[in-house]
Design a protein around this motif. Structure first.
Motif, PDB file in Angstrom:
ATOM      1  N   ASP A 197      40.033 -69.558   4.324  1.00 58.30           N
ATOM      2  CA  ASP A 197      40.753 -68.768   3.321  1.00 58.30           C
ATOM      3  C   ASP A 197      39.887 -67.634   2.801  1.00 58.30           C
ATOM      4  N   PHE A 198      38.615 -67.922   2.581  1.00 55.80           N
ATOM      5  CA  PHE A 198      37.692 -66.907   2.085  1.00 55.80           C
ATOM      6  C   PHE A 198      37.534 -65.780   3.102  1.00 55.80           C
ATOM      7  N   LEU A 199      37.341 -66.125   4.364  1.00 59.98           N
ATOM      8  CA  LEU A 199      37.182 -65.106   5.405  1.00 59.98           C
ATOM      9  C   LEU A 199      38.448 -64.275   5.564  1.00 59.98           C
ATOM     10  N   ASN A 200      39.608 -64.910   5.504  1.00 58.12           N
ATOM     11  CA  ASN A 200      40.870 -64.169   5.619  1.00 58.12           C
ATOM     12  C   ASN A 200      41.046 -63.185   4.468  1.00 58.12           C
ATOM     13  N   THR A 201      40.612 -63.576   3.275  1.00 61.56           N
ATOM     14  CA  THR A 201      40.688 -62.667   2.130  1.00 61.56           C
ATOM     15  C   THR A 201      39.784 -61.456   2.334  1.00 61.56           C
ATOM     16  N   LEU A 202      38.578 -61.692   2.831  1.00 62.48           N
ATOM     17  CA  LEU A 202      37.670 -60.577   3.098  1.00 62.48           C
ATOM     18  C   LEU A 202      38.261 -59.635   4.146  1.00 62.48           C
ATOM     19  N   VAL A 203      38.862 -60.203   5.176  1.00 56.53           N
ATOM     20  CA  VAL A 203      39.474 -59.383   6.223  1.00 56.53           C
ATOM     21  C   VAL A 203      40.640 -58.580   5.651  1.00 56.53           C
ATOM     22  N   ASP A 204      41.458 -59.191   4.788  1.00 65.41           N
ATOM     23  CA  ASP A 204      42.591 -58.496   4.188  1.00 65.41           C
ATOM     24  C   ASP A 204      42.145 -57.284   3.381  1.00 65.41           C
ATOM     25  N   PHE A 205      40.985 -57.366   2.760  1.00 65.18           N
ATOM     26  CA  PHE A 205      40.480 -56.269   1.939  1.00 65.18           C
ATOM     27  C   PHE A 205      39.482 -55.383   2.694  1.00 65.18           C
ATOM     28  N   ASP A 206      39.415 -55.538   4.008  1.00 69.74           N
ATOM     29  CA  ASP A 206      38.551 -54.696   4.855  1.00 69.74           C
ATOM     30  C   ASP A 206      37.090 -54.724   4.416  1.00 69.74           C
ATOM     31  N   ILE A 207      36.625 -55.879   4.003  1.00 70.51           N
ATOM     32  CA  ILE A 207      35.229 -56.021   3.596  1.00 70.51           C
ATOM     33  C   ILE A 207      34.412 -56.455   4.804  1.00 70.51           C
ATOM     34  N   PRO A 208      33.372 -55.707   5.172  1.00 69.95           N
ATOM     35  CA  PRO A 208      32.561 -56.070   6.340  1.00 69.95           C
ATOM     36  C   PRO A 208      31.872 -57.418   6.153  1.00 69.95           C
ATOM     37  N   ILE A 209      31.813 -58.199   7.233  1.00 66.11           N
ATOM     38  CA  ILE A 209      31.223 -59.537   7.193  1.00 66.11           C
ATOM     39  C   ILE A 209      30.181 -59.654   8.301  1.00 66.11           C
ATOM     40  N   ALA A 210      29.031 -60.209   7.938  1.00 63.53           N
ATOM     41  CA  ALA A 210      27.989 -60.486   8.926  1.00 63.53           C
ATOM     42  C   ALA A 210      27.604 -61.952   8.843  1.00 63.53           C
ATOM     43  N   ILE A 211      27.273 -62.521   9.984  1.00 70.22           N
ATOM     44  CA  ILE A 211      26.731 -63.879  10.031  1.00 70.22           C
ATOM     45  C   ILE A 211      25.271 -63.749  10.452  1.00 70.22           C
ATOM     46  N   ALA A 212      24.377 -64.451   9.756  1.00 69.50           N
ATOM     47  CA  ALA A 212      22.941 -64.335  10.036  1.00 69.50           C
ATOM     48  C   ALA A 212      22.327 -65.727  10.037  1.00 69.50           C
ATOM     49  N   ALA A 213      21.553 -66.007  11.072  1.00 68.84           N
ATOM     50  CA  ALA A 213      20.923 -67.319  11.177  1.00 68.84           C
ATOM     51  C   ALA A 213      19.724 -67.241  12.109  1.00 68.84           C
ATOM     52  N   PRO A 214      18.682 -68.020  11.840  1.00 70.21           N
ATOM     53  CA  PRO A 214      17.517 -68.061  12.737  1.00 70.21           C
ATOM     54  C   PRO A 214      17.772 -68.968  13.940  1.00 70.21           C
ATOM     55  N   ARG A 215      18.874 -68.726  14.622  1.00 71.14           N
ATOM     56  CA  ARG A 215      19.245 -69.443  15.838  1.00 71.14           C
ATOM     57  C   ARG A 215      19.345 -68.452  16.983  1.00 71.14           C
ATOM     58  N   SER A 216      19.226 -68.925  18.193  1.00 70.57           N
ATOM     59  CA  SER A 216      19.389 -68.040  19.335  1.00 70.57           C
ATOM     60  C   SER A 216      20.812 -67.494  19.364  1.00 70.57           C
ATOM     61  N   ARG A 217      20.972 -66.314  19.937  1.00 69.38           N
ATOM     62  CA  ARG A 217      22.302 -65.701  19.976  1.00 69.38           C
ATOM     63  C   ARG A 217      23.289 -66.577  20.746  1.00 69.38           C
ATOM     64  N   MET A 218      22.849 -67.147  21.842  1.00 70.00           N
ATOM     65  CA  MET A 218      23.737 -68.006  22.621  1.00 70.00           C
ATOM     66  C   MET A 218      24.206 -69.198  21.803  1.00 70.00           C
ATOM     67  N   SER A 219      23.272 -69.842  21.105  1.00 67.87           N
ATOM     68  CA  SER A 219      23.624 -70.999  20.289  1.00 67.87           C
ATOM     69  C   SER A 219      24.571 -70.616  19.161  1.00 67.87           C
ATOM     70  N   LEU A 220      24.304 -69.472  18.520  1.00 69.11           N
ATOM     71  CA  LEU A 220      25.131 -69.042  17.393  1.00 69.11           C
ATOM     72  C   LEU A 220      26.531 -68.655  17.850  1.00 69.11           C
ATOM     73  N   GLU A 221      26.631 -67.930  18.939  1.00 69.69           N
ATOM     74  CA  GLU A 221      27.945 -67.523  19.432  1.00 69.69           C
ATOM     75  C   GLU A 221      28.759 -68.717  19.923  1.00 69.69           C
ATOM     76  N   GLU A 222      28.084 -69.695  20.535  1.00 69.12           N
ATOM     77  CA  GLU A 222      28.799 -70.906  20.957  1.00 69.12           C
ATOM     78  C   GLU A 222      29.318 -71.673  19.747  1.00 69.12           C
ATOM     79  N   GLY A 223      28.514 -71.722  18.671  1.00 69.68           N
ATOM     80  CA  GLY A 223      28.968 -72.390  17.453  1.00 69.68           C
ATOM     81  C   GLY A 223      30.163 -71.687  16.832  1.00 69.68           C
ATOM     82  N   ILE A 224      30.136 -70.354  16.807  1.00 68.33           N
ATOM     83  CA  ILE A 224      31.263 -69.585  16.264  1.00 68.33           C
ATOM     84  C   ILE A 224      32.521 -69.839  17.081  1.00 68.33           C
ATOM     85  N   LYS A 225      32.361 -69.880  18.386  1.00 66.18           N
ATOM     86  CA  LYS A 225      33.506 -70.136  19.261  1.00 66.18           C
ATOM     87  C   LYS A 225      34.046 -71.548  19.075  1.00 66.18           C
TER      88      LYS A 225
END
Length: 342
Positions: A197-225
């Motif tokens: 719900d929080f992410l959808n609200t940010l998207v509705d208001f065109d607020i840029p969102i970044a995800i940041a973590a000290p994980r490898s890109r492959m691991s992070l993208e697989e988790g997002i997926k």
């Protein structure tokens, strides 16, 4: 309009309705009567219209009036145009436009404990324990484990644990630690309540969102997926994108840069005091999420919540502007929320 109505008086229309309702002779009969009447009416209407049209040409006064009306100057042309009532913009749309044009705002989210659950407090110590057994290293005490929480693995190995000074060996140990982490976790992530719900609200208001973590890109993208959040983030900051981990603010600085925003308009969401320190070092406000740690331990943050959907867009903008926001959210979680004034 006349041609379209006259179609009902043709034999084609009669055949069409008889074809649609072959078992209803009364309907077909009544339609025949109606179409016949319409045909007569339209013939009479055309008969009346014809002399009326020629009267304009024959009557000089009517002809002059005709020329006067259709030769109005452009500044009076509105007299001949129908009045069009514009629909007012919805309240939500007005609010959205005011928010977007009024103040810039960016949101930077950490991964574990903010977007996905991180309630297994023993997972990270177990990972270090397995790695220390494999490499015949001394297991770090609790104070050291707390110090390296959220840091880059290679930075923790070289600067805090002092297990090696060889860059290749440090990278090997860091890669092995990531494999152990994913193995013990099982590759399964669960979204925290209120995140979608929080992410959808940010998207509705065109607020840029970044995800940041000290994980490898492959691991992070697989988790997002795995949790179905592909496409929500305007920037994904992984281990490969920065050199200095927490308490340095480089990870969040890179996130702001990729969002195209200044650091002072970005709000960081994390779940530890180390994240708060890093965010403040980068010149950003920080909201701590009481997931792994209780709220009373996160007093360094600008604001503390239990769930992301306890915050509104107005709250975020106030916080980005340096204002203090009040207590919000689910009543059962209010005891988990603390407001800290700067």
């Amino acid at each position: 309009m006349i041609s379209s109505i006259s179609l009902f008086g043709s034999s084609h229309a009669h055949k069409f309705y008889r074809k649609c309702l072959p078992n209803n002779p009364h309907f077909a009969l009544s339609m025949h009567s109606v179409t016949k009447s319409l045909g007569k009416a339209m013939s009479m209407k055309r008969a009346r219209l014809k002399p009326h049209a020629t009267d304009i040409r024959r009557n000089p006064q009517a002809h002059d009036l005709y020329k006067l009306v259709y030769r109005l100057p452009e500044n009076l042309s509105w007299l001949m145009q129908p009045e069009i009532t514009k629909r007012p913009a919805s309240k939500k749309k007005k609010q959205k436009e005011e928010m977007v044009t009024g103040n810039q705002l960016g949101v930077i989210l950490e991964w574990e404990g903010v977007v996905v659950e991180d309630d297994d407090t023993d997972l990270e110590p177990r990972v270090w324990y397995v790695l220390s057994l494999e490499e015949a290293k001394s297991f770090p005490p609790d104070a050291v484990l707390k110090e390296i929480e959220g840091m880059r693995t290679d930075q923790a190995i070289s600067e805090v644990l002092c297990w090696s000074e060889d860059p290749e060996e440090i990278q090997r140990l860091a890669a092995r630690k990531e494999v152990i982490y994913q193995t013990l976790r099982g590759g399964y992530y669960k979204l925290r309540p209120g995140v979608l719900d929080f992410l959808n609200t940010l998207v509705d208001f065109d607020i840029p969102i970044a995800i940041a973590a000290p994980r490898s890109r492959m691991s992070l993208e697989e988790g997002i997926k795995s949790v179905g959040l592909q496409g929500y983030f305007d920037a994904i900051i992984a281990l490969e994108d920065f050199c200095h981990g927490k308490p340095d603010g480089e990870m969040f600085e890179v996130a702001a840069e990729q969002l195209g925003l200044e650091p002072d308009v970005c709000v960081v969401f994390g779940n530890s005091n180390l994240t708060t320190e890093s965010a403040h070092t980068a010149g950003m406000r920080c909201i701590a999420v009481a997931s792994r740690h209780p709220a009373y331990e996160l007093q360094a943050a600008n604001h503390v919540v239990r769930w992301l959907d306890q915050l509104s867009i107005v709250d975020l903008q106030k916080l980005a502007n340096g204002e203090v926001i009040g207590r919000r959210g689910r009543e059962s979680d209010m005891d988990m929320e603390i407001v800290i004034e700067e």
